[in-house]
Design a protein around this motif. Structure first.
Motif, PDB file in Angstrom:
ATOM      1  N   ASN A  25      -4.554   0.251  -8.105  1.00  0.00           N
ATOM      2  CA  ASN A  25      -4.445   0.832  -6.768  1.00  0.00           C
ATOM      3  C   ASN A  25      -5.687   0.541  -5.938  1.00  0.00           C
ATOM      4  O   ASN A  25      -5.601   0.325  -4.726  1.00  0.00           O
ATOM      5  N   ARG A  68      -5.749  -4.248   1.104  1.00  0.00           N
ATOM      6  CA  ARG A  68      -4.760  -3.803   2.081  1.00  0.00           C
ATOM      7  C   ARG A  68      -3.532  -4.683   2.051  1.00  0.00           C
ATOM      8  O   ARG A  68      -3.037  -5.143   3.068  1.00  0.00           O
ATOM      9  N   ILE A 102      -5.321  -2.891  -4.555  1.00  0.00           N
ATOM     10  CA  ILE A 102      -4.372  -2.910  -3.445  1.00  0.00           C
ATOM     11  C   ILE A 102      -5.028  -2.359  -2.179  1.00  0.00           C
ATOM     12  O   ILE A 102      -4.930  -2.928  -1.086  1.00  0.00           O
ATOM     13  N   ASP A 103      -5.718  -1.222  -2.312  1.00  0.00           N
ATOM     14  CA  ASP A 103      -6.360  -0.591  -1.156  1.00  0.00           C
ATOM     15  C   ASP A 103      -7.448  -1.479  -0.568  1.00  0.00           C
ATOM     16  O   ASP A 103      -7.580  -1.615   0.645  1.00  0.00           O
ATOM     17  N   VAL A 159       0.845  -1.205   0.000  1.00  0.00           N
ATOM     18  CA  VAL A 159       0.000   0.000   0.000  1.00  0.00           C
ATOM     19  C   VAL A 159       0.873   1.244   0.000  1.00  0.00           C
ATOM     20  O   VAL A 159       0.697   2.164  -0.824  1.00  0.00           O
ATOM     21  N   SER A 181       3.235  -8.079  -4.213  1.00  0.00           N
ATOM     22  CA  SER A 181       2.154  -8.192  -3.224  1.00  0.00           C
ATOM     23  C   SER A 181       1.270  -9.400  -3.502  1.00  0.00           C
ATOM     24  O   SER A 181       0.582  -9.899  -2.602  1.00  0.00           O
ATOM     25  N   ASN A 231       1.469   3.556  -3.427  1.00  0.00           N
ATOM     26  CA  ASN A 231       1.013   4.946  -3.333  1.00  0.00           C
ATOM     27  C   ASN A 231       2.151   5.925  -3.595  1.00  0.00           C
ATOM     28  O   ASN A 231       1.954   6.992  -4.181  1.00  0.00           O
TER      29      ASN A 231
END
Length: 210
Positions: free
Chosen positions: A202, A209, A205-206, A90, A135, A94
């Motif tokens: 993104n 988490r 991913i958010d 994360v 990830s 970012n």
């Protein structure tokens, strides 16, 4: 004590005219024979910290490095074993998204550093892709990581992608064909599509988490 490794494209076997020879020097103290312009220089303590953090660079080295010199006859990286799990996706993604947005803004504002900003756009795309893949448990450290994400790959034309790569080479090495006005405009036209790609990955991913 010191150890020298080669890593990256030369170890992967996808070395080409755009590739650097990536060299890592591990040192216990300052050693003037290792030129900072030719080597990535790390202390043993710092490498151990990266391993414990599950840092992407640690994963890169664990998978794509080869020992070429050892002052003690041992392979320090091999003895470290597998790095810890990667847990900073994360934050890292970012960070690279912010780099992209800042560079895009400067490019659209007709900055005098067009090549530099397009180079940073490429860097942000590449590193974001690597962190996203890691990830998911996938180790993709290629320059072309954004094209190797399967259904999540960045889908822009090869000609536009080549412009991004050329800008990176021009910015970091000062060699190559200068970008034309038409090529710069082509990159600008592709930005909404790149925006959507960043936003989609993104969001994943958010939400996870990861």
């Amino acid at each position: 004590m010191n150890h020298v490794y080669v890593f990256g494209s030369l170890v992967r076997g996808d070395y080409d005219n755009y590739s650097d020879i990536d060299l890592l020097a591990l040192v216990s103290s300052y050693n003037e024979k290792y030129d900072i312009n030719k080597f990535s220089i790390y202390s043993y303590e710092r490498i151990k910290e990266l391993w414990n953090q599950g840092n992407p660079f640690a994963w890169h080295l664990s998978i794509e490095s080869k020992l070429v010199y050892s002052s003690d006859g041992k392979d320090f990286i091999a003895e470290l074993g597998t790095p810890s799990d990667y847990k900073n996706a994360v934050h890292d993604c970012n960070k690279f998204l912010t780099l992209y947005l800042d560079s895009k803004r400067s490019l659209l504002n007709n900055t005098n550093s067009v090549v530099f900003e397009i180079s940073n756009i490429f860097l942000a795309i590449r590193n974001f892709s690597t962190c996203f893949a890691l990830s998911k448990g996938e180790n993709i450290f290629s320059r072309d990581s954004s094209k190797l994400l399967g259904k999540n790959s960045l889908n822009i034309s090869e000609s536009t992608y080549d412009i991004l790569v050329r800008a990176r080479i021009l910015s970091t090495r000062g060699t190559g064909e200068i970008l034309s006005g038409t090529e710069i405009q082509k990159v600008k036209t592709s930005l909404p599509h790149i925006d959507s790609w960043f936003n989609s990955l993104n969001m994943e991913i958010d939400n996870g988490r990861i």
